[in-house]
Design an enzyme around this catalytic site. Structure first.
Site, mmCIF file in Angstrom:
data_model
loop_
_atom_site.group_PDB
_atom_site.id
_atom_site.type_symbol
_atom_site.label_atom_id
_atom_site.label_comp_id
_atom_site.label_asym_id
_atom_site.label_seq_id
_atom_site.Cartn_x
_atom_site.Cartn_y
_atom_site.Cartn_z
ATOM 1 C CB ALA A 62 -72.463 -23.891 6.207
ATOM 2 C CB CYS A 63 -71.417 -18.805 4.094
ATOM 3 S SG CYS A 63 -72.314 -17.310 3.645
ATOM 4 C CB ILE A 64 -72.941 -20.600 -1.193
ATOM 5 C CG1 ILE A 64 -74.442 -20.544 -0.903
ATOM 6 C CG2 ILE A 64 -72.387 -21.980 -0.890
ATOM 7 C CD1 ILE A 64 -75.271 -21.489 -1.763
ATOM 8 C CB THR A 65 -72.594 -14.809 0.772
ATOM 9 O OG1 THR A 65 -73.473 -15.215 1.817
ATOM 10 C CG2 THR A 65 -72.898 -13.381 0.387
#
EC number: 1.7.1.7
Length: 323
Positions: free
Chosen positions: A173-176
């Site tokens: 769920a991370c888009i860093t």
């Protein structure tokens, strides 16, 4: 430095020395307590809540409560202690968090574990918070993160951290990496290995785990504990909302740096998504333990230490293409 991620690695079997996989010991020690498996659910609002924390602690699983209802944290610690269970909480680095730590100390409400939880943990603000917690709550086991480099691990350990959490942006769920260009997405397992080589204290691998076999790979490359989010988010006991689409059941899952969690569109580095409903958490945790027992048998030992000694090959994305 070799660059690889979970899907690029296969561990090489050694001679099996146990008669049954059930003989294999999957337990791990962290902060003076022993837990059934080296797995901790992510400290996210769609993964953990107080009810689940109590169940995990009472069944010898490690947990870290999230920090997204800050006004409830003292009551949470008191509730866990009333139930004769260990308290494990998360904090940030804002000035109000210093007041909260002081409040805990003044009321003799001391959590056994405190995790400093921010996206970029190699920061002066984290180092100062580590020092403050160790001064005010000296008996608490402090986990700090998240970080991506050996220099970061050394700095946080030198400041007093008892363990460091490795992983910047590899979570589902991370888009860093998309939003900033930075992170360990795509090379998280190599980052764990790199950081573990520099560490003198435990490493918690956080993010990028997609299969039970990835837990064993994390242990092989130096993790003491493995933090898992999406794989533990879709259960009956998980806090996320249940959603049905075309007859299929899903649960809500979102990143700690998502707009959903923040409540505003500001410095967003996470997204909201749906994960398949997976039934009861106890069944998944039991399956993880059984698969780790199998991993230990393939590693040629009797406990998790055997996994740390086995050889490996880099296969570059072919693990799912063998057919």
């Amino acid at each position: 430095m070799e660059i690889f991620d979970y899907e690029d690695i296969q561990l090489i079997p050694n001679k099996c020395v146990i008669n049954s996989r059930s003989e294999a010991d999957t337990t791990v020690e962290l902060g003076g307590r022993r837990f059934k498996i080296p797995v901790v659910p992510a400290n996210m609002a769609t993964v953990i809540n107080e009810e689940l924390a109590k169940w995990l602690a009472s069944h010898d699983y490690f947990y870290i409560m999230h920090r997204f209802a800050p006004e409830t944290r003292r009551a949470f610690v008191e509730s866990m202690h009333t139930a004769n269970l260990f308290a494990s909480i998360s904090v940030g680095v804002k000035s109000s968090e210093y007041d909260f730590i002081d409040e805990l100390a003044m009321n003799d409400c001391v959590p056994e574990y405190v995790t400093i939880d921010i996206a970029h943990g190699h920061a002066d603000s984290v180092i100062e918070m580590i020092k403050h917690i160790k001064k005010v709550l000296p008996t608490s086991f402090v986990i700090a993160g998240n970080v991506a480099t050996p220099a970061a691990v050394r700095d946080l350990e030198n400041a007093g951290a008892d363990a460091t959490k490795v992983g910047v942006g590899p979570g589902k769920a991370c888009i860093t990496k998309i939003k900033t260009g930075f992170g360990t997405g795509g090379w998280q397992l190599a980052a764990v290995r790199w950081c573990a080589k520099a560490a003198r204290k435990p490493i918690i691998a956080d993010g990028g785990v997609r299969t039970n076999g990835d837990i064993a790979k994390s242990i092989r490359f130096g993790a003491t504990m493995v933090m898992i989010g999406s794989m533990l988010a879709g259960h009956q006991e998980s806090p996320g909302n249940v959603i049905k689409i075309d007859g299929k059941t899903y649960k809500q899952y979102y990143g700690s740096a998502s707009e959903t969690q923040k409540g505003e569109h500001k410095n967003v580095e996470g997204k909201q998504m749906l994960v398949p409903y997976r039934g009861h958490l106890a069944d998944t945790l039991n399956e993880m333990q059984e698969d780790l027992q199998s991993s230990i048998s393939y590693a040629g030992g009797r406990d998790l230490k055997a996994i740390t000694k086995c050889d490996y090959v880099i296969v570059k994305n072919s693990i799912y293409n063998g057919d």
